[in-house]
Design an enzyme around this catalytic site. Structure first.
Site, PDB file in Angstrom:
ATOM      1  N   ASP A  80     -97.039  30.641  14.475  1.00  0.00           N
ATOM      2  CA  ASP A  80     -98.176  31.093  13.667  1.00  0.00           C
ATOM      3  C   ASP A  80     -98.218  30.328  12.344  1.00  0.00           C
ATOM      4  O   ASP A  80     -97.287  30.434  11.545  1.00  0.00           O
ATOM      5  CB  ASP A  80     -98.045  32.601  13.362  1.00  0.00           C
ATOM      6  CG  ASP A  80     -98.130  33.453  14.623  1.00  0.00           C
ATOM      7  OD1 ASP A  80     -98.954  33.140  15.484  1.00  0.00           O
ATOM      8  OD2 ASP A  80     -97.364  34.426  14.731  1.00  0.00           O
TER       9      ASP A  80
ATOM     10  N   ASP B 211     -92.078  26.725  14.232  1.00  0.00           N
ATOM     11  CA  ASP B 211     -92.651  28.049  14.079  1.00  0.00           C
ATOM     12  C   ASP B 211     -94.012  27.982  14.785  1.00  0.00           C
ATOM     13  O   ASP B 211     -94.567  26.889  14.963  1.00  0.00           O
ATOM     14  CB  ASP B 211     -92.800  28.363  12.587  1.00  0.00           C
ATOM     15  CG  ASP B 211     -93.563  29.628  12.338  1.00  0.00           C
ATOM     16  OD1 ASP B 211     -93.221  30.644  12.959  1.00  0.00           O
ATOM     17  OD2 ASP B 211     -94.525  29.609  11.532  1.00  0.00           O
TER      18      ASP B 211
HETATM   19  C1  BG6 Z   1     -94.874  35.799  12.863  1.00  0.00           C
HETATM   20  C2  BG6 Z   1     -95.991  35.941  11.870  1.00  0.00           C
HETATM   21  O1  BG6 Z   1     -95.010  34.610  13.586  1.00  0.00           O
HETATM   22  O2  BG6 Z   1     -94.871  36.889  13.785  1.00  0.00           O
HETATM   23  C3  BG6 Z   1     -95.901  37.281  11.191  1.00  0.00           C
HETATM   24  O3  BG6 Z   1     -95.906  34.906  10.901  1.00  0.00           O
HETATM   25  C4  BG6 Z   1     -95.891  38.401  12.229  1.00  0.00           C
HETATM   26  O4  BG6 Z   1     -96.970  37.446  10.302  1.00  0.00           O
HETATM   27  C5  BG6 Z   1     -94.731  38.168  13.200  1.00  0.00           C
HETATM   28  O5  BG6 Z   1     -95.744  39.664  11.601  1.00  0.00           O
HETATM   29  C6  BG6 Z   1     -94.657  39.218  14.288  1.00  0.00           C
HETATM   30  O6  BG6 Z   1     -95.753  39.058  15.150  1.00  0.00           O
HETATM   31  P1  BG6 Z   1     -96.110  39.981  16.380  1.00  0.00           P
HETATM   32  O7  BG6 Z   1     -97.087  39.127  17.159  1.00  0.00           O
HETATM   33  O8  BG6 Z   1     -94.843  40.243  17.144  1.00  0.00           O
HETATM   34  O9  BG6 Z   1     -96.711  41.212  15.837  1.00  0.00           O
HETATM   35 MG    MG Z   2     -95.549  30.946  10.395  1.00  0.00          MG
END
Ligand code: BG6
Ligand code: MG
Length: 211
Positions: free
Chosen positions: A11, A9
């Site tokens: 984030d 993963d």
């Molecule tokens: C994930 C995060 O990696 O990406 C979430 O943990 C987030 O919190 C999701 O909502 C979507 O992210 P993005 O960058 O497409 O808005």
């Molecule tokens: Mg994550």
């Protein structure tokens, strides 16, 4: 070697964008007069942008059209992307980089499995733009975690069977997704509190003993 590939993963695992997600959602929530705190922010881990907005709107006293929802999600993303510009290779910890390098030196394939549509931008910011063998992200899936799609696609991109992949996650939804995809998982941070993964990690370097 127990695993031929590790799917990370992004984030909360490779780097920490949580504070930027929080700031951007908070700006939108304040504008709409919605209460929002870190506990609610934790529920957004691994969840897609539109699903995150729905969670935030649980505390909204009105109704929004789909068009308005899309506009607010875009607005959040504009704020978020502006904040991401501050990220640099200094946001990649030496422990994470060293562990990735050691896994690669052992011949393990390395992939990203992220719900984010900003994954490639973030990887570029922290200096890992060309690093991974495959990237599966919010742009190539229709169902986000806990659905296994993002990890199943990552394994397909690598050409490695699910049973030979280990998923590393900080979100409960991410561990559920790995399990649903027939993959073992290693939990960090928030996800490690639930004890639902194959392994709970104390530090990123623990991977060197797991893989
Ligand atoms: C994930 C995060 O990696 O990406 C979430 O943990 C987030 O919190 C999701 O909502 C979507 O992210 P993005 O960058 O497409 O808005
Ligand atoms: Mg994550």
């Amino acid at each position: 070697m127990k695993y031929e590939a590790v799917i990370f993963d992004l984030d909360g695992v490779i780097c920490h964008t949580d504070k930027y997600h929080f700031q951007a959602w908070k700006a939108l929530a304040d504008k709409l007069g919605i209460y929002f705190d870190e506990t609610i922010n934790n529920r957004l881990r691994g969840v897609s942008r539109m699903e995150s907005l729905e969670i935030i709107l649980e505390r909204y006293d009105g109704t929004l059209t789909d068009e308005e929802k899309t506009r607010y999600a875009d607005e959040k993303n504009d704020i978020y992307k502006e904040l991401l510009k501050q990220m640099s290779p200094a946001d990649l910890s030496p422990e994470v980089k060293d562990t990735l390098d050691q896994l690669r030196a052992r011949g393990v394939k390395l992939a990203i499995g992220s719900s984010s549509k900003n994954a490639r931008f973030i990887l570029g910011q922290i200096g890992l733009g060309d690093y991974f063998d495959a990237i599966s992200d919010g742009n190539n899936i229709t169902n986000s975690k806990p659905d296994p799609e993002v990890f199943v696609k990552a394994a397909e991109f690598l050409g490695i069977p699910a049973g030979k992949c280990l998923v590393v996650e900080d979100a409960e939804a991410g561990i559920q997704a790995a399990t649903a995809g027939g993959m073992d998982s290693a939990a960090m941070g928030d996800a490690a509190r639930y004890h639902i993964a194959t392994y709970d990690m104390d530090s990123f370097a623990d991977l060197l003993n797991i893989v």
